[in-house]
Design a protein around this motif. Structure first.
Motif, PDB file in Angstrom:
ATOM      1  N   ARG A 198      -9.573 -26.333  32.742  1.00  0.00           N
ATOM      2  CA  ARG A 198     -10.484 -25.692  33.671  1.00  0.00           C
ATOM      3  C   ARG A 198     -11.235 -26.730  34.497  1.00  0.00           C
ATOM      4  O   ARG A 198     -11.403 -26.575  35.718  1.00  0.00           O
ATOM      5  CB  ARG A 198     -11.461 -24.811  32.897  1.00  0.00           C
ATOM      6  N   LEU A 199     -11.677 -27.810  33.814  1.00  0.00           N
ATOM      7  CA  LEU A 199     -12.364 -28.875  34.536  1.00  0.00           C
ATOM      8  C   LEU A 199     -11.440 -29.535  35.551  1.00  0.00           C
ATOM      9  O   LEU A 199     -11.857 -29.834  36.674  1.00  0.00           O
ATOM     10  CB  LEU A 199     -12.900 -29.923  33.556  1.00  0.00           C
ATOM     11  N   VAL A 200     -10.203 -29.768  35.125  1.00  0.00           N
ATOM     12  CA  VAL A 200      -9.241 -30.383  36.047  1.00  0.00           C
ATOM     13  C   VAL A 200      -9.035 -29.493  37.257  1.00  0.00           C
ATOM     14  O   VAL A 200      -9.016 -29.962  38.412  1.00  0.00           O
ATOM     15  CB  VAL A 200      -7.908 -30.649  35.317  1.00  0.00           C
ATOM     16  N   THR A 201      -8.941 -28.185  37.003  1.00  0.00           N
ATOM     17  CA  THR A 201      -8.766 -27.250  38.125  1.00  0.00           C
ATOM     18  C   THR A 201      -9.977 -27.264  39.047  1.00  0.00           C
ATOM     19  O   THR A 201      -9.849 -27.300  40.282  1.00  0.00           O
ATOM     20  CB  THR A 201      -8.546 -25.830  37.576  1.00  0.00           C
ATOM     21  N   ILE A 202     -11.188 -27.252  38.409  1.00  0.00           N
ATOM     22  CA  ILE A 202     -12.417 -27.278  39.207  1.00  0.00           C
ATOM     23  C   ILE A 202     -12.513 -28.573  39.997  1.00  0.00           C
ATOM     24  O   ILE A 202     -12.860 -28.568  41.190  1.00  0.00           O
ATOM     25  CB  ILE A 202     -13.643 -27.101  38.288  1.00  0.00           C
TER      26      ILE A 202
END
Length: 846
Positions: A198-202
């Motif tokens: 999720r962090l990578v996507t954000i």
């Protein structure tokens, strides 16, 4: 005593060995039978008797009077012991007492055989009961042994089953617990993976959005730059057409105003305080010009507070004596500060100063017409002067005699380069009320003063706190000793250009609480001087020891304990290396340091620079000029000093990568990169993108740079006030046109050696850089003398020459690099460059 049955064996043996039950039995029986009036005395006598007869012959009735003893046969002790057993010996005295009670009751009545039989029957029954109970307790386990064994086996089986169940349950519980923990770890890992994804996507989305926003901002900035440049082109075109067609100035101004779209406003509507603040930044000439705009502007320039300080030095070449006299006559009651530095005035004009009876500050330095007679008029009328600057004038002992008589409150006195007064003139300072309130004294260049003269100063001005004696080769340690004998309040000393001062001077100053020291070019000062500083001046906060060749790493080690040190300048101290800087940074002195100048300390490298971010959290100014071993790795550490405002990396091994790292700081206002051969236009562009508040940039003598850096400055650094591109032969009028169109706050510009610049640059500067004050155009062959002369009337200071660039510039008049045989550097110019590097940021005058 029955409770002693369950007592410890040691206590029971103690009672048995010492016949304690028998003693208690005998005493109790005696008390029951005798009933004495004083029982305590009776007990004391009986105990003494028992001790005399011994315990071996102790009987239970020994304390009974023989006349009161029973006439029947008593039971033997052996019989009683056999009856009760040795383990129950502690209960025998109770039973005997009971028998004796019965005996006493029998004495009171008549002794009959029936009573005797009854007693024997009771005794026999008691004995039988005791033996029967003991037999029953002994025989019962034998009859029930099988049942008990069976019961124990059953209990053992139950216990074994319980232990087995417990072991199985324990193993099952451990397995279940391990499974839960494993499941929990797996769940956490899954959650962590999901969270990371999720962090990578954000971050990917944020990066894409940031890129888009950055690109949009870049496009808007470029579009804004193009529009502003287009307006600038239109403005220039209008001016050119106006000149060609001889259009009236009013028409020209109207067209320019339409293009610029500047809204009209009335400055007179501002509050008086705001107006005063605005006009205080203007020179005398500008104030006079503003007063000629209109009646409302004239009223604004007539505010009395605006004329508290008048500086005639800025208009010394154009103002007349008559105008000076008229101004002083009109504002004589308001004038507090006058500056006539370098003004060529007549005696009558100088006399008019006496009209300003409220005068507090007077500067008549470099006035060749100032005489003792004019000073007499001034001193007799202006007795409230606190600050008096007589530097480089022709005053004599007559003026020195006037100072203590009239200037009773004088606090600051400058006699620098006044060589016509003598030691006797200094003795006059003690006349009348004397100059005992003097706290600042400047005797720079007064080589005629001897040791006796300094003794006269010590006798007259004991309250001196700040002492400045520059350019005085005759100054010795004895002169300072003579002055310090009575002047113990000195906190600041400046001895620049005093080569005969040694460590003995600091020893003589040990009685003073020094806060500031400034020395330069002294070879007699050694590490011993800094040891004295550490021992005697714990509150010192400013140390300037430039070009002192005797200073080594030991000096920095001695300075490390100084907790109040804020400024340290050791430029050109070439013997300082990494070890000394590390030792200095390890001490408490690095905590408050704000300015650090280590220019030309050629032995410094990245190893010691790495400790600066950790130790110098308050550092604002850093100079590492000509530290040849400083690379991009050191710059990576410098960028972590978040309080840094100004940094000088001239002559270092920095590259474009280092500039890209330095752009992450984003708070730098001043940067010097002179003579950095490895930087290019790309590095400067990257740095400018991350430095929107940059005010000073020095990229002189970097011949590889071109107009691209000027374009980057015009786009990203519009707050630029000082720029040096001397020795950059690729700079053209096109780049300077963009600079003039955008950087309207430029005050200082150095384009010396930019051989491609023409008169067009000066025209652009006139239109765009209205605040330009200092302009240097040395070795600019294409700039005509006529255009330079016109420009000189606009700026305050200008340097221009049409000669070819000198050989040490590294290129010829066409901009072509010189060969190795031609590339020679004169020693004089090299020495000048080394000297300029020693000045810190606080000494630069804009």
């Amino acid at each position: 005593m029955a409770s002693l049955r369950f007592a410890s064996p040691r206590l029971r043996n103690y009672f048995k060995e010492n016949y304690i039950p028998q003693v208690c039995e005998a005493l109790l029986c005696g008390l029951l039978a005798t009933c004495p009036e004083d029982p305590l005395k009776y007990l004391e006598e009986m105990i003494i008797a028992i001790m005399e007869n011994g315990l071996e012959s102790l009987l239970w009735d020994i304390c009974i009077d023989p006349s009161m003893k029973p006439k029947i046969r008593r039971l033997s002790e052996t019989y009683l012991e056999q009856l009760f057993g040795l383990d129950d010996q502690l209960r025998i005295p109770q039973f005997r007492c009971l028998i004796y009670v019965v005996f006493l009751s029998c004495l009171e009545s008549e002794m009959t055989p029936e009573l005797m039989i009854k007693a024997c029957t009771f005794y026999t029954g008691r004995l039988l009961k005791t033996h029967f109970c003991m037999w029953r307790e002994t025989m019962t386990p034998c009859t029930n042994e099988v049942e008990i064994l069976a019961e124990q086996m059953e209990r053992a089986r139950e216990y074994d089953n319980f232990r087995l169940q417990k072991c199985v349950f324990h193993h099952w519980h451990s397995y279940v617990k391990h499974q839960k923990e494993q499941r929990k770890d797996i769940l956490q890992r899954i959650q962590q993976i999901i969270y990371c994804r999720r962090l990578v996507t954000i971050l990917i989305k944020w990066r894409d959005k940031a890129k888009q926003k950055y690109k949009k901002r870049e496009d808007e900035l470029m579009l804004k730059h193009e529009l502003q440049f287009k307006k600038w082109k239109s403005k220039v075109k209008v001016n050119v057409n106006a000149k060609e067609e001889s259009i009236s100035p009013e028409h020209c101004v109207s067209e320019v105003s339409l293009i610029s779209e500047i809204p009209e406003f009335d400055i007179s509507e501002f509050p008086k305080r705001a107006l005063l603040q605005i006009f205080s930044y203007l020179s005398l000439r500008d104030v006079v010009i503003c007063g000629q705009v209109s009646r409302s502007w004239l009223l604004m320039t007539q505010m009395s507070s605006l004329w508290n300080g008048i500086d005639f030095s800025t208009v010394k070449n154009i103002i007349t004596d008559k105008y000076i006299v008229s101004i002083l006559q009109r504002w004589r009651l308001n004038v507090l500060r006058l500056n006539f530095h370098g003004c060529l005035l007549r005696l009558k004009t100088l006399r008019s100063v006496s009209l300003c009876r409220n005068l507090q500050e007077l500067n008549v330095s470099d006035c060749p017409t100032l005489t003792d007679e004019s000073m007499r008029y001034i001193s007799e009328s202006c007795s409230g002067v606190l600050y008096l600057n007589l530097s480089n004038t022709t005053i004599t002992n007559r003026t020195m005699r006037l100072l203590p008589r009239h200037f009773h409150n004088l606090q600051n006195l400058s006699l620098a380069y006044c060589r016509k007064f003598t030691d006797k003139g200094l003795q006059y300072l003690n006349l009348g009320n004397g100059c005992h309130k003097l706290i600042y004294l400047d005797l720079s260049g007064c080589t005629q003063i001897s040791v006796q003269g300094f003794k006269n100063i010590a006798n007259s001005c004991t309250g001196i706190m700040h002492l400045t004696i520059n350019d005085m080769p005759t100054l010795t340690d004895n002169c300072v000793k003579a002055l310090v004998e009575k002047c113990h309040r000195i906190t600041s000393v400046v001895f620049i250009g005093a080569p005969h001062i040694s460590d003995c001077t600091f020893k003589a100053l040990s009685n003073c609480d020094l806060r500031k020291i400034r020395f330069e070019g002294n070879k007699r000062i050694t590490d011993e001087c800094f040891k004295l500083i550490d021992q005697n001046y714990p509150n010192i906060n400013h140390i300037y020891m430039a070009d002192c060749k005797g200073i080594t790493d030991g000096s920095l080690k001695s300075l490390s304990p100084l907790k109040q040190l804020t400024v340290l300048n050791l430029a050109n101290c070439v013997r300082i290396g990494d070890m000394g800087l590390k030792q200095f940074l390890d001490g408490p002195a690095s905590k408050k340091i704000r300015e650090l100048n280590l220019s030309n300390c050629i032995y410094l490298s990245d190893a010691s620079i790495a400790k600066l971010p950790e130790c110098c959290s308050n550092l604002n100014y850093l100079s590492l000029r000509n530290c040849e071993h400083l690379t991009d790795l050191g710059v990576e550490h410098i960028v972590n000093i978040f309080s840094l405002v100004s940094v000088d990396l001239s002559g270092t091994d920095i590259t474009n990568e280092g500039l890209m790292i330095l752009s992450r700081h984003r708070k730098l206002k001043e940067l010097s990169l002179s003579e950095c051969d490895k930087i290019t236009d790309v590095g400067i562009q990257l740095f400018c993108k991350g430095s929107p508040i940059l005010e000073h940039l020095d990229v002189s003598y970097c011949p590889q740079l071109s107009d691209e850096i000027i374009k980057a400055l015009a786009i990203y650094c519009i707050s630029l006030t000082s720029l040096s591109i001397a020795g950059c032969p690729k700079i053209t009028d096109t780049g300077m046109e963009m600079l003039s169109a955008k950087c309207h706050y430029l005050h200082i510009l150095d384009v010396s050696g930019c051989i491609l610049l023409t008169d067009q640059m000066l025209e652009d500067l006139k239109m765009g850089c209205k605040q330009l004050r200092i302009l240097k155009m040395q070795y600019c062959r294409l700039i005509s003398m006529k255009a330079a002369k016109k420009m000189s009337s606009i700026v305050q200071h200008q340097e221009h020459s049409s000669a070819d660039p000198p050989l040490w510039f590294g290129y010829d008049w066409e901009g072509k690099p010189l060969t190795e045989q031609q590339d020679t550097t004169p020693f004089k110019d090299l020495e000048l460059t080394m000297k300029e590097s020693t000045y810190s940021s606080e000494e630069q005058v804009v």
